[in-house]
Scaffold this active site. Sequence first.
Site, PDB file in Angstrom:
ATOM      1  N   GLU A  30       0.798  -1.023  -0.268  1.00 45.33           N
ATOM      2  CA  GLU A  30      -0.268   0.173   0.408  1.00 45.33           C
ATOM      3  C   GLU A  30       0.772   1.410   0.116  1.00 45.33           C
ATOM      4  OE1 GLU A  30      -3.391   0.153  -0.265  1.00 45.33           O
ATOM      5  OE2 GLU A  30      -3.945  -1.679  -0.463  1.00 45.33           O
ATOM      6  N   GLU A  71      -5.332   3.841   7.809  1.00 42.28           N
ATOM      7  CA  GLU A  71      -5.479   3.562   6.717  1.00 42.28           C
ATOM      8  C   GLU A  71      -5.042   1.860   6.730  1.00 42.28           C
ATOM      9  OE1 GLU A  71      -4.494   3.934   2.896  1.00 42.28           O
ATOM     10  OE2 GLU A  71      -4.137   5.378   4.248  1.00 42.28           O
TER      11      GLU A  71
END
Length: 123
Positions: A30, A71
Amino acid sequence: MIVTKTTGLKRFYLATRYSLKGLRAAYRQEPAFRYETWAAVVMLPAAVWLAETGLQLGLLISALLLVLIMELLNTAIEAIVDRAGTEFNTLAGLAKDLGSAAVLFALIITVLIWGGIGYDNLS
């Protein structure tokens, strides 16, 4: 068949390994998590410099960690949605958008905390 769960120190060890595995996966896969991690690393010394009290230091660091937590949760939501299928689904899109909105709010909270403490301490 009886299944016994691991307990005690072995459970703590395994849980820690799983957590670190998840952090490594998020960092590798990510880009947003990588950027936010590096931003936090850069901002940690700034937090120590900016904070005048232990409470302020705790707030500054907590705000950085909040962004990383959001996140990670957003990434988990996206992984589950993507695993469920590749075809368009309104609810799947909504789930991803809501996860992204949570990250945005965490970033706003971080800016407010850092800005407020910076304003108080530097003025």
